[in-house]
Design an enzyme around this catalytic site. Structure first.
Site, short mmCIF file in Angstrom:
data_model
loop_
_atom_site.label_atom_id
_atom_site.label_comp_id
_atom_site.label_asym_id
_atom_site.label_seq_id
_atom_site.Cartn_x
_atom_site.Cartn_y
_atom_site.Cartn_z
N GLU A 112 4.19 2.15 -4.46
CA GLU A 112 4.81 1.04 -3.57
C GLU A 112 4.55 -0.35 -3.97
OE1 GLU A 112 4.57 2.14 0.63
OE2 GLU A 112 3.79 4.23 -0.18
N GLY A 167 0.89 -2.08 -3.47
CA GLY A 167 0.58 -3.42 -3.81
C GLY A 167 1.78 -4.37 -4.47
N CYS A 225 5.72 -6.24 2.74
CA CYS A 225 6.80 -6.05 1.60
C CYS A 225 7.99 -5.91 1.81
CB CYS A 225 6.32 -4.85 0.90
SG CYS A 225 6.01 -3.44 1.87
#
Length: 516
Positions: A259, A236, A293
């Site tokens: 992460e 997240g 991401c």
């Protein structure tokens, strides 16, 4: 898929609509369509952790091969129901079907990679070593055992693949789990839980090995700080990751694998294959509507090719097909996850422009071919003078922020050193790319760029599960996932095994044989 429910101790527990903490996920392309609706029960955290704790000893005692059989059964279930999962990912998070199918297809592949005896599994199978000529009857041994109960907190952008990347290795290594899906993608999380539940029940595994608890921030916080868990595996944002770290300051023995996000740079050098570079940078900036991401957030172009690269990037970004993920014609980008997400992206663009940025392609609230009513955002490309580690966008358009959407910022540099300096002008450190035909330049940049994933002549978005995946700084805490996920799911234990009468009577000790 069954109606909204938690899964605790081998039992599905219905979650009715209405009440405090109510969750409702909607199709971001058609917000009038409700995908999942239920009211989480905060008390289920306690029950789920207790169930996982109760099953932990028996599950660990099953041994790797028997646990592997359960996971291979899970892979079969995931393959059989792949189309169902892909359709749900499309409808709940807005991915075009090709993107959703790619994610759904990764679930079983994670099992194969985790259990590959020639892969990363070798690092956690244990080993014996002789301790030298001075101790000929003593053997050193390292072995690995599970931590215990792992909390897995999933994201919305890969609602099946990313939590699965924690769940499979955690279970393989003998841990039990409590999984909390993203409150933006509860249906995908529940369907993933159904796959695991079917495999576990078919294998007659202990009840409580796998549990799922739905909820928002309060339930996530309760789970991540629960005194009876042994680890938190999280994907997240940095702000949430920070709260997890803060809540565990008094639990140093608890493993945290975080992460988090990225402000990922791509560098285009003068000798690069410009076609390759432009295609890859545009693809990686805007894939999944910029909600990965690893998306390219910052493009750093050498001045010698800026006049060719920047117009091409703008034209390619403007030509992307944006539309309903259910469309029959090819669609590259669907909507972003929610109305608030779209507002945040457009507000960030406004702040960049106030901070001195120049809109080369302005993001708008509805892209070309977008169905009315969905949360669509067209790609934005902003020219900035420089990137900086400051975090105030309104003060500086190149400020160090992660905007989770289709916004790409571009700066121009004069040389290799400036390119590296600009790429490293971030507190994040997840992914970076370099486009060059010069192997020496590529090698120098790989040595100097601060990121956990550094690619040459391919974009930042898209990682191999056969490699480690993680970042530095605000992107991670040195617990890379991917092929290295087994490492944080198993605890090394060291021992010395003596097979002879080699007890040492040290100086200052007395021992007479008649004493025993």
């Amino acid at each position: 898929m069954r109606p909204p429910a938690d899964y605790i101790g081998g039992q599905w527990i219905a979650l009715g609509p209405g009440g405090e903490g109510h969750i409702r996920s909607e199709n971001p392309a058609h917000p009038e369509e409700v995908v999942w609706e239920g009211t989480p029960n905060a008390g289920h955290v306690e029950a789920a952790v207790a169930a996982a704790r109760g099953a932990a000893q028996e599950w660990a005692a099953w041994g790797l091969e028997r646990r592997a059989g359960v996971l291979r059964r899970f892979a079969q279930v995931a393959a059989r129901r792949m189309d169902e999962m892909a359709a749900l990912i499309r409808d709940e998070v807005g991915k075009p079907l090709w993107d959703a199918k790619a994610e759904a297809g990764l679930l079983g592949a994670k099992v194969d990679i985790t259990l590959d005896p020639d892969g990363s599994l070798r690092r956690v199978l244990g080993y014996d070593v002789p301790l030298g000529a001075a101790q000929p009857t003593r053997m050193g041994r390292a072995w690995f055992r599970p931590h215990g109960v792992m909390a897995v907190l999933g994201p919305f952008n890969f609602p099946a693949h990313l939590p699965n990347g924690h769940l499979v290795p955690a279970l393989a290594m003998g841990n039990t789990v409590v999984f909390k899906p993203s409150d933006k993608a509860p249906a995908c999380g529940q369907l993933l839980a159904e796959f695991f539940a079917e495999a576990l029940e078919d294998s007659q595994a202990p009840a409580g090995v796998f549990n799922v608890v739905q909820g928002g921030g309060r339930i996530a916080a309760s789970l991540a700080s629960h005194p009876s868990i042994d680890g938190v595996l999280f994907t997240g944002s940095w702000p949430v990751g920070r709260r997890i770290m803060e809540s565990n300051l008094d639990s140093p023995g608890r493993i945290l694998a975080l992460e988090m996000g990225g402000s990922n740079p791509a560098i285009i050098m003068p000798d690069a294959d410009l076609r390759q570079a432009v295609i890859e940078c545009v693809r990686c900036a805007f894939i999944t509507a910029g909600q990965r991401c690893t998306c390219t957030r910052r493009l750093i172009v050498h001045e010698a090719v800026a006049g060719r690269v920047i117009p091409a990037v703008c034209r390619a970004a403007s030509a992307l097909i944006i539309g309903d993920p259910r469309s029959k014609h090819p669609v590259f980008m669907g909507p972003v996850i929610s109305e608030q997400a779209r507002k945040d992206i457009l507000d960030a663009q406004d702040a960049m422009l106030r901070g001195g940025g120049e809109a080369l392609v302005q993001a708008t609230a509805a892209g070309r071919d977008a169905a009315q009513g969905g949360w669509y955002v067209s790609p934005g490309v902003i020219r900035v003078e420089r990137f900086t580690r400051d975090s105030d966008l309104a003060a500086h358009a190149g400020a160090d922020v992660e905007v989770f959407g289709p916004l790409l910022r571009i700066s121009i540099v004069a040389n290799e050193d400036e390119a590296v300096e600009q790429a490293n002008a971030t507190r994040f450190g997840l992914a970076a790319s370099v486009f060059t035909k010069d192997a020496d330049v590529a090698e120098r940049m790989q040595a100097r760029l601060r990121a956990g994933c550094i690619n040459i002549n391919t974009g930042t978005a898209g990682a191999s599960s056969k490699l480690p995946f993680g970042g530095l700084g605000l992107s991670g805490n040195h617990r890379p996932a991917g092929a290295f996920s087994v490492d944080y799911c198993a605890m090394p234990v060291a021992g010395m095994i003596e097979s002879g009468p080699a007890a040492t009577v040290s100086e200052g000790m007395r021992f007479e044989e008649g004493w025993v």
